[in-house]
Design an enzyme around this catalytic site. Sequence first.
Site, mmCIF file in Angstrom:
data_model
loop_
_atom_site.group_PDB
_atom_site.id
_atom_site.type_symbol
_atom_site.label_atom_id
_atom_site.label_comp_id
_atom_site.label_asym_id
_atom_site.label_seq_id
_atom_site.Cartn_x
_atom_site.Cartn_y
_atom_site.Cartn_z
ATOM 1 C CG ASP A 24 -2.269 1.025 1.007
ATOM 2 O OD1 ASP A 24 -3.250 0.694 1.085
ATOM 3 O OD2 ASP A 24 -1.803 2.090 0.924
ATOM 4 C CG HIS A 72 -12.720 -4.092 -12.801
ATOM 5 N ND1 HIS A 72 -12.161 -2.845 -11.984
ATOM 6 C CD2 HIS A 72 -13.849 -3.564 -12.409
ATOM 7 C CE1 HIS A 72 -12.859 -2.271 -11.607
ATOM 8 N NE2 HIS A 72 -14.066 -2.566 -11.804
ATOM 9 C CG HIS A 130 -8.562 -3.004 -2.464
ATOM 10 N ND1 HIS A 130 -9.428 -2.368 -3.067
ATOM 11 C CD2 HIS A 130 -8.294 -2.374 -1.246
ATOM 12 C CE1 HIS A 130 -9.847 -1.218 -2.544
ATOM 13 N NE2 HIS A 130 -9.310 -1.175 -1.452
ATOM 14 C CG HIS A 167 -6.654 -2.655 2.919
ATOM 15 N ND1 HIS A 167 -5.982 -1.367 2.937
ATOM 16 C CD2 HIS A 167 -7.800 -2.427 2.339
ATOM 17 C CE1 HIS A 167 -6.838 -0.402 2.107
ATOM 18 N NE2 HIS A 167 -8.004 -1.136 1.902
HETATM 19 P P1 AMP Z 1 -9.713 1.577 0.110
HETATM 20 O O1 AMP Z 1 -9.962 2.894 0.991
HETATM 21 O O2 AMP Z 1 -10.034 0.221 0.801
HETATM 22 O O3 AMP Z 1 -10.404 1.691 -1.204
HETATM 23 O O4 AMP Z 1 -8.284 1.273 -0.088
HETATM 24 C C1 AMP Z 1 -7.524 1.848 -1.150
HETATM 25 C C2 AMP Z 1 -6.130 1.905 -0.698
HETATM 26 O O5 AMP Z 1 -5.175 1.983 -2.000
HETATM 27 C C3 AMP Z 1 -5.351 2.870 0.302
HETATM 28 O O6 AMP Z 1 -4.876 2.239 1.285
HETATM 29 C C4 AMP Z 1 -4.534 3.587 -0.597
HETATM 30 O O7 AMP Z 1 -3.377 4.136 0.263
HETATM 31 C C5 AMP Z 1 -4.150 2.643 -1.498
HETATM 32 N N1 AMP Z 1 -3.553 3.067 -2.831
HETATM 33 C C6 AMP Z 1 -4.115 4.130 -3.566
HETATM 34 N N2 AMP Z 1 -3.458 4.393 -4.797
HETATM 35 C C7 AMP Z 1 -2.019 3.335 -4.671
HETATM 36 C C8 AMP Z 1 -1.222 2.940 -5.546
HETATM 37 N N3 AMP Z 1 -0.911 3.636 -6.528
HETATM 38 N N4 AMP Z 1 -0.223 1.959 -4.987
HETATM 39 C C9 AMP Z 1 -0.651 1.338 -3.957
HETATM 40 N N5 AMP Z 1 -1.577 1.614 -3.101
HETATM 41 C C10 AMP Z 1 -2.415 2.671 -3.356
HETATM 42 ZN ZN ZN Z 2 -9.862 -2.599 -11.852
#
Ligand code: AMP
Ligand code: ZN
Length: 130
Positions: free
Chosen positions: A44, A60, A117, A119
Amino acid sequence: MNDKNAPVISTGSAVASCLFCKIAAGQIPSRKVYEDEHILAFHDINPWAPVHFLMIPKMHINSMAQVGPEHEALIGRMMALAPRLALEQGCRPYPEGGFRVVTNTGAEGGQEVHHLHFHVMGGPRPWLRG
Ligand code: AMP
Ligand code: ZN
């Protein structure tokens, strides 16, 4: 209907503009943790915890809300992979260590990136968040 709520079957702008589809396709760089034919894991960009990576299906899927029986094998593989990757990335073993798996779903679920996704977070506390 805006892009975030577009159905999974949409192959239009929802997918074309999807950040995690671009990461899966290698069009946007990421710090890779794991990759196979169907799954990608990467760090992340804004970690909440000493270990914080994301696991995504390469296909997707907007969110967990769209997951159905046809995704059982894929989701099962991802969940079965999470403990191995968590340990490889530095989470200490259960029960003293461990990790957290979080899937934000929809606006009220706190989802910002609308490509499914998981985490995976762990490491010594305190964490920044979570
Ligand atoms: P969510 O709020 O569950 O949709 O989490 C999206 C996550 O994606 C957040 O924790 C962001 O820090 C992470 N994120 C956004 N852009 C990127 C990126 N380019 N590479 C890695 N992580 C990302
Ligand atoms: Zn996608």
